[in-house]
Design a protein around this motif. Structure first.
Motif, short mmCIF file in Angstrom:
data_model
loop_
_atom_site.label_atom_id
_atom_site.label_comp_id
_atom_site.label_asym_id
_atom_site.label_seq_id
_atom_site.Cartn_x
_atom_site.Cartn_y
_atom_site.Cartn_z
N ASN A 1 41.85 97.39 -33.69
CA ASN A 1 42.84 97.23 -34.56
C ASN A 1 43.76 96.54 -34.88
OD1 ASN A 1 42.45 100.50 -35.50
ND2 ASN A 1 42.39 100.41 -33.31
N CYS A 2 43.89 95.36 -33.89
CA CYS A 2 45.20 94.66 -33.70
C CYS A 2 44.61 93.21 -33.42
CB CYS A 2 46.01 94.84 -32.50
SG CYS A 2 46.27 96.78 -32.50
N LEU A 3 43.46 93.20 -32.84
CA LEU A 3 43.15 91.46 -32.45
C LEU A 3 42.72 90.61 -33.70
CD1 LEU A 3 39.98 91.02 -29.83
CD2 LEU A 3 39.75 90.14 -32.20
N SER A 4 42.16 91.20 -34.74
CA SER A 4 42.19 90.42 -35.91
C SER A 4 43.29 89.78 -36.26
CB SER A 4 41.40 91.29 -37.01
OG SER A 4 42.18 92.17 -37.44
N CYS A 5 44.41 90.23 -36.04
CA CYS A 5 45.72 89.72 -36.45
C CYS A 5 46.40 88.85 -35.38
CB CYS A 5 46.60 90.74 -37.41
SG CYS A 5 45.76 90.76 -38.93
N HIS A 6 46.30 89.42 -34.33
CA HIS A 6 47.09 89.05 -33.20
C HIS A 6 46.51 88.31 -32.08
CE1 HIS A 6 50.99 91.17 -34.49
NE2 HIS A 6 50.00 92.14 -34.76
N GLY B 1 49.37 87.16 -37.51
CA GLY B 1 50.49 88.06 -36.79
C GLY B 1 50.97 87.21 -35.68
N PRO B 2 52.11 87.57 -35.37
CA PRO B 2 52.86 86.76 -34.24
C PRO B 2 52.17 86.99 -32.73
CG PRO B 2 54.36 88.57 -34.99
CD PRO B 2 53.04 88.54 -35.77
N SER B 3 52.31 86.03 -31.92
CA SER B 3 51.87 86.40 -30.52
C SER B 3 52.58 87.32 -30.04
CB SER B 3 52.23 85.09 -29.55
OG SER B 3 52.04 85.34 -28.42
N LEU B 4 51.69 88.22 -29.38
CA LEU B 4 52.49 89.61 -28.58
C LEU B 4 52.41 89.16 -26.81
CD1 LEU B 4 50.63 92.30 -30.60
CD2 LEU B 4 52.69 91.40 -30.94
N GLN B 5 52.14 87.96 -26.58
CA GLN B 5 52.17 87.67 -25.11
C GLN B 5 53.41 88.01 -24.26
OE1 GLN B 5 50.67 83.77 -25.15
NE2 GLN B 5 48.35 84.49 -25.09
N GLU C 1 55.74 96.63 -40.40
CA GLU C 1 57.15 96.01 -40.88
C GLU C 1 56.68 94.33 -41.18
OE1 GLU C 1 60.35 94.86 -37.72
OE2 GLU C 1 58.86 93.69 -37.15
N GLY C 2 57.19 94.44 -42.32
CA GLY C 2 56.93 92.89 -43.32
C GLY C 2 55.24 92.86 -43.34
N GLY C 3 54.41 92.08 -42.97
CA GLY C 3 53.09 91.90 -42.97
C GLY C 3 52.40 92.54 -42.03
N MET C 4 52.75 93.55 -41.41
CA MET C 4 52.18 94.16 -40.40
C MET C 4 52.00 95.77 -40.72
SD MET C 4 51.49 95.13 -37.11
CE MET C 4 51.30 96.59 -36.34
N PRO C 5 50.67 96.21 -40.91
CA PRO C 5 50.49 97.39 -41.36
C PRO C 5 50.87 98.51 -40.65
CG PRO C 5 48.38 96.35 -40.93
CD PRO C 5 49.56 95.16 -40.34
N ALA C 6 51.10 99.66 -41.26
CA ALA C 6 51.49 100.93 -40.72
C ALA C 6 50.19 101.59 -39.95
CB ALA C 6 52.29 101.90 -41.42
N PHE C 7 50.20 102.05 -38.66
CA PHE C 7 49.12 102.61 -37.99
C PHE C 7 49.37 104.02 -37.68
CE2 PHE C 7 48.15 98.33 -37.44
CZ PHE C 7 46.60 98.21 -37.68
#
Ligand code: HEC
Length: 72
Positions: free
Chosen positions: A9-14, A23-27, A46-52
């Motif tokens: 769910n997240c890898l494609s953007c993060h 999306g921004p780095s989550l490191q 939030e912003g360009g981050m979709p709601a899950f």
């Protein structure tokens, strides 16, 4: 170890190493946001981050938030 919920769910953007992409780095997200704030962003977006909130189970969001809050 990267959780499968993240990979699906997240890898494609993060990014595969949390390095960020669209999306921004989550490191080091755990040193910037609390686990609760992370849970909120994942659930509501939030912003360009979709709601899950409607796409993932509550436990899945809880476990990924806990994991991310440990990334410092
Ligand atoms: C469509 C691309 C996309 C997907 C998929 C996505 N994100 Fe995001 N994410 C973003 C963007 C863009 C932001 C920045 C949002 C803003 O503040 O405008 C973000 C922000 C975040 C933040 C806050 C980071 C910070 O430093 O403020 C977290 C935490 C996060 N995402 C976690 C996740 C998780 C966990 C998943 C998978 C369940 C996920 N994201 C899926 C695009 C995405």
């Amino acid at each position: 170890m990267i959780p499968s919920v993240y990979k699906q769910n997240c890898l494609s953007c993060h990014g595969s190493q949390l390095e960020g992409k669209y999306g921004p780095s989550l490191q080091t997200v755990g040193s910037q946001l609390t686990e609760e704030e992370i849970t909120n962003i994942i659930s509501k977006g939030e912003g360009g981050m979709p709601a899950f909130g409607k796409r993932l189970e509550e436990e899945e969001i809880a476990s990924i938030s806990e994991w991310l809050s440990e990334q410092k």
